[in-house]
Design an enzyme around this catalytic site. Sequence first.
Site, mmCIF file in Angstrom:
data_model
loop_
_atom_site.group_PDB
_atom_site.id
_atom_site.type_symbol
_atom_site.label_atom_id
_atom_site.label_comp_id
_atom_site.label_asym_id
_atom_site.label_seq_id
_atom_site.Cartn_x
_atom_site.Cartn_y
_atom_site.Cartn_z
ATOM 1 N N ASP A 243 0.841 -1.197 0.000
ATOM 2 C CA ASP A 243 0.000 0.000 0.000
ATOM 3 C C ASP A 243 0.880 1.252 0.000
ATOM 4 O OD1 ASP A 243 -1.935 1.997 0.489
ATOM 5 O OD2 ASP A 243 -3.189 0.570 1.562
ATOM 6 N N SER B 36 -7.034 4.065 -1.559
ATOM 7 C CA SER B 36 -6.755 2.635 -1.601
ATOM 8 C C SER B 36 -7.976 1.809 -1.967
ATOM 9 C CB SER B 36 -6.196 2.168 -0.247
ATOM 10 O OG SER B 36 -4.929 2.741 -0.011
ATOM 11 N N ASP C 109 -10.096 -2.979 6.345
ATOM 12 C CA ASP C 109 -9.643 -1.729 5.749
ATOM 13 C C ASP C 109 -9.717 -1.844 4.227
ATOM 14 O OD1 ASP C 109 -8.709 0.847 5.704
ATOM 15 O OD2 ASP C 109 -6.626 0.346 6.163
ATOM 16 N N THR D 12 -7.927 -1.985 1.313
ATOM 17 C CA THR D 12 -7.342 -2.914 0.349
ATOM 18 C C THR D 12 -7.860 -4.340 0.506
ATOM 19 O OG1 THR D 12 -5.384 -1.518 0.128
ATOM 20 C CG2 THR D 12 -5.175 -3.804 -0.580
ATOM 21 N N GLU E 168 -1.198 -7.923 1.783
ATOM 22 C CA GLU E 168 -0.965 -6.479 1.798
ATOM 23 C C GLU E 168 0.063 -6.087 2.853
ATOM 24 O OE1 GLU E 168 -3.332 -2.228 2.355
ATOM 25 O OE2 GLU E 168 -3.954 -3.988 3.507
ATOM 26 N N ASP F 180 2.050 2.587 3.468
ATOM 27 C CA ASP F 180 1.193 3.752 3.250
ATOM 28 C C ASP F 180 0.941 4.526 4.541
ATOM 29 O OD1 ASP F 180 -1.171 5.208 1.737
ATOM 30 O OD2 ASP F 180 -2.071 4.357 3.546
ATOM 31 N N ASP G 153 -0.923 0.187 -4.715
ATOM 32 C CA ASP G 153 -2.236 0.653 -5.154
ATOM 33 C C ASP G 153 -2.169 2.103 -5.613
ATOM 34 O OD1 ASP G 153 -1.650 1.412 -2.590
ATOM 35 O OD2 ASP G 153 -3.531 0.742 -1.710
ATOM 36 N N HIS G 154 -1.209 2.835 -5.103
ATOM 37 C CA HIS G 154 -1.004 4.246 -5.459
ATOM 38 C C HIS G 154 0.371 4.655 -4.952
ATOM 39 C CE1 HIS G 154 -1.520 5.200 -1.225
ATOM 40 N NE2 HIS G 154 -2.619 4.454 -1.230
ATOM 41 N N HIS H 294 -1.677 11.089 -0.827
ATOM 42 C CA HIS H 294 -1.268 10.302 -1.996
ATOM 43 C C HIS H 294 -0.870 11.211 -3.154
ATOM 44 C CE1 HIS H 294 -4.230 6.949 -0.509
ATOM 45 N NE2 HIS H 294 -3.240 7.187 0.340
#
Length: 599
Positions: free
Chosen positions: A153, A202, A261, A263, A402, A407, A449-450, A556
Amino acid sequence: MDLFSNLLLSRLWSKVFAKSLAVTLIVSLLSSGLVIAAPSASPITVLPIDNAKFALGQKFDFLIEVKGAASSAMTVTVNGQAADQYFGKPAVAKLDGTLGTYRVNDVAFTKAGKIEVTVQAATQDGAKTRTVRYDVVDTAKKRAKNVILFIGDGMSLQARQMARILSQGLTEGKYNGLLEMEKMSNLALITTSGYDSLVTDSANAASAYATGHKSVVNAMGVYADSTKDPFDDPKVENIIEIVKRTRGMATGLVSTANITDATPAAMVAHTRRRAEQNFIAENMLSAEHRPDVILGGGSRHFLPKSVPGSKRTDNKNLIEEFKKQGYVFSGTKSDLLDTPSNATKLLGLYQLDNMNVYIDREMLKNPKVLGGFNDQPNLMQMTKKAIDVLSKNPNGFFLMVEGASIDKQLHAVDWQRATYDTIEMDKAIGIAKEFAKKNNDTLIIVVADHAHGASITGTYHELDGKSGREAVRTYADSILPTYEDKDQDGFPDDPNPSVTLAVHFANHPDYNENYQFKEVPTVPAIMANGKAVANPQVKGEFRPGNIPASDSSEVHSADDIPLTADGPGADHFNGIMDNTEVFFGIVKALGIDGKRNLK
C-alpha cells in the site's frame, strides 16, 4: 537581406505576435471570469461507464440514471436489442422526483466482443441520447493454478528504492543485491486514477485490481450512483467471487492493516463507503465471497459491543460465527504457529485495529505502543501459513497479501517505519517465491495501489556539527548511508545510524523536520481550530504545508507505480498499463471461464 528573407521574418513575427496576443487574451479572460465554460456533462449516466472492460461471464448490475427526466420512459438497447431482452431479465424503471432510473441486476455478457449501449430519454431539456461502448474478453485459457497478489500500500518506486538501500546496501555506488520483488521476470508501470479523480485512494485502487473496473474514491466493488445509500450502488463481481463461482478455488486475505480496511475489503466487499467496516466484517461471512483464510488486524469489528475496544453497534460475535463455519481462530502469533496441520479455514485477528509496524512489533517492543498486543505475527509468518492452508485445495488458490503500513507510515512522514515494512513485505514475497519454485504453477504479482510523494534528496548527517537543512548532503556530499545488518536478516540493526537518508515529501501539511527516527510513532500535524498545525511534540525545522490546511497528514500522489511479476501469465504485464489490467492479468493466467455456474 533579400525580399524572401524579409517576408519570412515578417511572417514569423506575425505568428509570435498572434500567439502572444492569444495568451494575453486567455489570461485576461481567466482573471475576469469570462472564459466560456466547457459543455455540461450529459444528463444520462450509464453504469458501468464508457469503455469498461469485462471478463466473459463476469456478473454486474446495469443502471441508467437520467437527471431532469421528464418521465420514467426511456429506450435502452444493447447491440440494437432492448436491454431487458438482451439480458433475459426484466428491467426496473423508476422516476424519483426528477431522476429517472432503469436497472437490471446480476447480469453478464456471454459472448466476447464489442458491446454498444444506447440510451434515449425524455428530459426537461428535451430528448437526449447517449451511447457507451464496452469490451468483453474471453480468458478461458489456463496457465497458472494459483495467483498470489502482493499489494504494498503506497509503495511507490521511491519506497522500493529506500528498502533496497537499507536492506541490500551499496559498495562504491553499486547495490550489493536486489529485493525479491525486483528479481522478477516482468516489469510494468501502472496508472492509478479513478473515474472521478486524478488521485485515487486505496479502496478505489484495490477495487480496480479486484474487479477490472474503475470506481470512485472510497468505493469498492461498485459503480457510484447518485443516491446517498452506500449499499445500493450497482455491483461488479470481484476476483474472489469469480474464482469461487467458476472453479471452487480457495481464497485468502492477509494484511498488516485492519482486515476490513480498504485494500483487503476491496477483494470481497461492495459498498460506496469504505468506512462501513462493521458491515464489511459481517459481509465476509457471505458464502459467495467468504475467504478461506483471513489474517490481520481489526478484531474490533468482529467482537460484540460488550467487549472493551469493540466498534460494533450490536452484540454479534463474528468470531464465533466464523468458528461455526469451521474456521480455526488465532489471536496471537503463538496460536497461528500452532494451527492444526489439517486446517482448511483460518481466521486470525492480532490487534483491535491495524497491526503494529515491524520496527515497533519486532524490534523496539515498547509496551505502550503495542497496547497489550505483545505476540503479533509478522507478515512472513502470516503469508507462509496462508499458503500452507490454501494450497490444500486441489483447484488452486487466490491469495492477496498487503503490506499496509508502508502507506500509513508515509502518511505520517515516517519513512523509516514505512521502509522496514517494505522490507518485511519483500521477505514475505521471498516465501511465496520459494513455494512457486517447488510447484511451477503460481503467478506472483507485486504492485502498489497508489504512490506517495516521498523522494530521496541525498543523505543526512551531523558529523561536522551541521544540523537541519544544512546537514542535508547533496551530490558529491551525499556520502553513502551507514546502516548495518550484523545478523544479515535484511533488516538494519539501527533505524537511526550516523549517516541516514535525506527523504523529502512533495505533499505534506505543516510539520517540523529533524531527519531523526522517532522512537514512538508520532503524527506530523494536529488539528487546531479546524486547521492542521505542526505537531509541537516534534522538534525541528518548520516546514510550511503545501496542501490544504484541512489535511493533517501527507497525502497520496498521482505518480505511476511499478509492477513486477513472475510465473505463468507474467508476460501479460509489460509497458504502461491501466490499473484495471491487473485483474485481467489474473483471470487470464487462471484461465477463468466466467460462464461456468452462471445463473
